[in-house]
Write a protein that holds these residues in place. Structure first.
Motif, mmCIF file in Angstrom:
data_model
loop_
_atom_site.group_PDB
_atom_site.id
_atom_site.type_symbol
_atom_site.label_atom_id
_atom_site.label_comp_id
_atom_site.label_asym_id
_atom_site.label_seq_id
_atom_site.Cartn_x
_atom_site.Cartn_y
_atom_site.Cartn_z
ATOM 1 N N LEU A 135 0.824 -1.211 0.000
ATOM 2 C CA LEU A 135 0.000 0.000 0.000
ATOM 3 C C LEU A 135 0.860 1.262 0.000
ATOM 4 O O LEU A 135 0.527 2.245 -0.668
ATOM 5 C CB LEU A 135 -0.948 0.010 1.200
ATOM 6 N N LEU A 136 1.955 1.235 0.736
ATOM 7 C CA LEU A 136 2.841 2.404 0.764
ATOM 8 C C LEU A 136 3.498 2.633 -0.594
ATOM 9 O O LEU A 136 3.545 3.762 -1.080
ATOM 10 C CB LEU A 136 3.906 2.238 1.849
ATOM 11 N N ILE A 137 3.997 1.578 -1.198
ATOM 12 C CA ILE A 137 4.685 1.708 -2.487
ATOM 13 C C ILE A 137 3.724 2.170 -3.580
ATOM 14 O O ILE A 137 4.009 3.095 -4.334
ATOM 15 C CB ILE A 137 5.362 0.378 -2.883
ATOM 16 N N ALA A 138 2.576 1.528 -3.659
ATOM 17 C CA ALA A 138 1.648 1.806 -4.759
ATOM 18 C C ALA A 138 0.798 3.055 -4.549
ATOM 19 O O ALA A 138 0.412 3.706 -5.524
ATOM 20 C CB ALA A 138 0.741 0.598 -4.986
ATOM 21 N N ALA A 185 -6.782 2.144 -3.888
ATOM 22 C CA ALA A 185 -5.931 1.254 -3.093
ATOM 23 C C ALA A 185 -6.536 -0.131 -2.872
ATOM 24 O O ALA A 185 -5.807 -1.093 -2.631
ATOM 25 C CB ALA A 185 -5.639 1.906 -1.747
ATOM 26 N N THR A 186 -7.848 -0.244 -2.976
ATOM 27 C CA THR A 186 -8.501 -1.516 -2.658
ATOM 28 C C THR A 186 -8.039 -2.683 -3.526
ATOM 29 O O THR A 186 -7.790 -3.769 -2.991
ATOM 30 C CB THR A 186 -10.036 -1.354 -2.675
ATOM 31 N N PRO A 187 -7.874 -2.543 -4.837
ATOM 32 C CA PRO A 187 -7.361 -3.686 -5.605
ATOM 33 C C PRO A 187 -5.973 -4.147 -5.126
ATOM 34 O O PRO A 187 -5.705 -5.352 -5.082
ATOM 35 C CB PRO A 187 -7.308 -3.156 -7.048
ATOM 36 N N THR A 188 -5.122 -3.213 -4.754
ATOM 37 C CA THR A 188 -3.798 -3.572 -4.227
ATOM 38 C C THR A 188 -3.953 -4.340 -2.923
ATOM 39 O O THR A 188 -3.305 -5.373 -2.710
ATOM 40 C CB THR A 188 -2.952 -2.301 -3.998
ATOM 41 N N TYR A 189 -4.815 -3.854 -2.035
ATOM 42 C CA TYR A 189 -5.052 -4.513 -0.763
ATOM 43 C C TYR A 189 -5.594 -5.931 -0.985
ATOM 44 O O TYR A 189 -5.095 -6.904 -0.399
ATOM 45 C CB TYR A 189 -6.029 -3.684 0.082
ATOM 46 N N LEU A 190 -6.616 -6.055 -1.814
ATOM 47 C CA LEU A 190 -7.228 -7.365 -2.044
ATOM 48 C C LEU A 190 -6.256 -8.335 -2.707
ATOM 49 O O LEU A 190 -6.230 -9.528 -2.372
ATOM 50 C CB LEU A 190 -8.500 -7.212 -2.881
ATOM 51 N N ARG A 191 -5.457 -7.848 -3.647
ATOM 52 C CA ARG A 191 -4.437 -8.677 -4.276
ATOM 53 C C ARG A 191 -3.439 -9.170 -3.226
ATOM 54 O O ARG A 191 -3.023 -10.324 -3.231
ATOM 55 C CB ARG A 191 -3.738 -7.872 -5.376
ATOM 56 N N GLY A 192 -3.062 -8.274 -2.311
ATOM 57 C CA GLY A 192 -2.131 -8.644 -1.251
ATOM 58 C C GLY A 192 -2.717 -9.670 -0.307
ATOM 59 O O GLY A 192 -2.044 -10.638 0.068
ATOM 60 N N LYS A 245 -5.081 -11.799 -0.986
ATOM 61 C CA LYS A 245 -5.180 -13.061 -1.732
ATOM 62 C C LYS A 245 -3.819 -13.738 -1.826
ATOM 63 O O LYS A 245 -3.680 -14.932 -1.542
ATOM 64 C CB LYS A 245 -5.737 -12.798 -3.133
ATOM 65 N N GLY A 246 -2.796 -12.974 -2.182
ATOM 66 C CA GLY A 246 -1.474 -13.559 -2.364
ATOM 67 C C GLY A 246 -0.831 -14.025 -1.074
ATOM 68 O O GLY A 246 -0.160 -15.055 -1.046
ATOM 69 N N GLU A 247 -1.023 -13.286 -0.010
ATOM 70 C CA GLU A 247 -0.364 -13.611 1.258
ATOM 71 C C GLU A 247 -1.178 -14.527 2.158
ATOM 72 O O GLU A 247 -0.631 -15.201 3.020
ATOM 73 C CB GLU A 247 -0.055 -12.318 2.034
ATOM 74 N N PHE A 248 -2.474 -14.545 1.960
ATOM 75 C CA PHE A 248 -3.335 -15.249 2.895
ATOM 76 C C PHE A 248 -4.097 -16.395 2.233
ATOM 77 O O PHE A 248 -4.094 -17.507 2.730
ATOM 78 C CB PHE A 248 -4.312 -14.247 3.517
ATOM 79 N N ALA A 249 -4.751 -16.118 1.136
ATOM 80 C CA ALA A 249 -5.632 -17.118 0.535
ATOM 81 C C ALA A 249 -4.890 -18.092 -0.377
ATOM 82 O O ALA A 249 -5.130 -19.303 -0.312
ATOM 83 C CB ALA A 249 -6.749 -16.430 -0.235
ATOM 84 N N ASP A 250 -4.008 -17.599 -1.223
ATOM 85 C CA ASP A 250 -3.339 -18.469 -2.203
ATOM 86 C C ASP A 250 -2.537 -19.616 -1.586
ATOM 87 O O ASP A 250 -2.531 -20.714 -2.143
ATOM 88 C CB ASP A 250 -2.441 -17.647 -3.133
ATOM 89 N N PRO A 251 -1.843 -19.410 -0.468
ATOM 90 C CA PRO A 251 -1.071 -20.526 0.090
ATOM 91 C C PRO A 251 -1.935 -21.662 0.649
ATOM 92 O O PRO A 251 -1.417 -22.752 0.899
ATOM 93 C CB PRO A 251 -0.261 -19.885 1.229
ATOM 94 N N LEU A 252 -3.227 -21.443 0.828
ATOM 95 C CA LEU A 252 -4.102 -22.452 1.417
ATOM 96 C C LEU A 252 -4.858 -23.229 0.350
ATOM 97 O O LEU A 252 -5.230 -22.686 -0.682
ATOM 98 C CB LEU A 252 -5.106 -21.783 2.361
ATOM 99 N N GLU A 253 -5.092 -24.497 0.638
ATOM 100 C CA GLU A 253 -5.932 -25.324 -0.226
ATOM 101 C C GLU A 253 -7.392 -24.899 -0.022
ATOM 102 O O GLU A 253 -7.741 -24.363 1.030
ATOM 103 C CB GLU A 253 -5.772 -26.806 0.148
ATOM 104 N N PRO A 254 -8.258 -25.148 -1.019
ATOM 105 C CA PRO A 254 -9.667 -24.734 -0.883
ATOM 106 C C PRO A 254 -10.331 -25.242 0.401
ATOM 107 O O PRO A 254 -11.046 -24.501 1.073
ATOM 108 C CB PRO A 254 -10.339 -25.315 -2.127
ATOM 109 N N GLY A 255 -10.106 -26.481 0.769
ATOM 110 C CA GLY A 255 -10.691 -27.023 2.003
ATOM 111 C C GLY A 255 -10.152 -26.326 3.240
ATOM 112 O O GLY A 255 -10.891 -26.081 4.201
ATOM 113 N N GLU A 256 -8.864 -26.008 3.225
ATOM 114 C CA GLU A 256 -8.255 -25.296 4.353
ATOM 115 C C GLU A 256 -8.843 -23.904 4.485
ATOM 116 O O GLU A 256 -9.123 -23.438 5.596
ATOM 117 C CB GLU A 256 -6.742 -25.194 4.172
#
Length: 130
Positions: free
Chosen positions: A17-20, A98-105, A107-118
């Motif tokens: 968020l700071l960079i973008a 800023a919201t697309p940057t936040y949501l992308r972050g 997703k990338g840091e929180f949701a993507d590393p997890l399997e759908p069931g997790e």
């Protein structure tokens, strides 16, 4: 372990968020809370309860947001000592940028590393905790 994950994710979101957008995560949170509030405004005490800041920290942050034109303060008609923080149109625009940057972050840091069931189990657990 929970605290380490929270700190790592928060730092990455803050950095993105700071960079973008030159917008700290705490400022994003305040703008988001105001955007979701009726008439885009909250009493300062209510806003402090919704964000992870002390009342004095929130006051300083709202001072900065007001200087930047993102928030204004309005007197509370039924309480001479009460103040509302109010999201301005400029603040709403900045949040929208800023919201697309936040949501992308998130997703990338929180949701993507997890399997759908997790992820589904985590949603259930977080709902119980919230």
């Amino acid at each position: 372990m929970l605290q380490r994950a929270q700190v790592r994710i928060t730092r990455r979101l803050e950095g993105e968020l700071l960079i973008a957008h030159d917008l700290p995560l705490a400022s994003y949170d305040v703008l988001l809370q105001l955007a979701e509030a009726p008439r885009r405004r909250l009493r300062m005490n209510d806003l402090a309860d919704r964000v992870l800041l002390s009342r004095s920290g929130l006051t300083r942050l709202v001072d900065r947001l007001q200087r930047d034109g993102l928030v204004t303060r309005e007197a509370c008609a039924d309480d001479a000592r009460g103040l509302f923080a109010v999201l301005t149109d400029l603040g709403a625009d900045r949040l929208a940028e800023a919201t697309p940057t936040y949501l992308r972050g998130v997703k990338g840091e929180f949701a993507d590393p997890l399997e759908p069931g997790e992820l589904a189990r985590l949603r259930t657990m977080l709902a119980k905790l919230a």
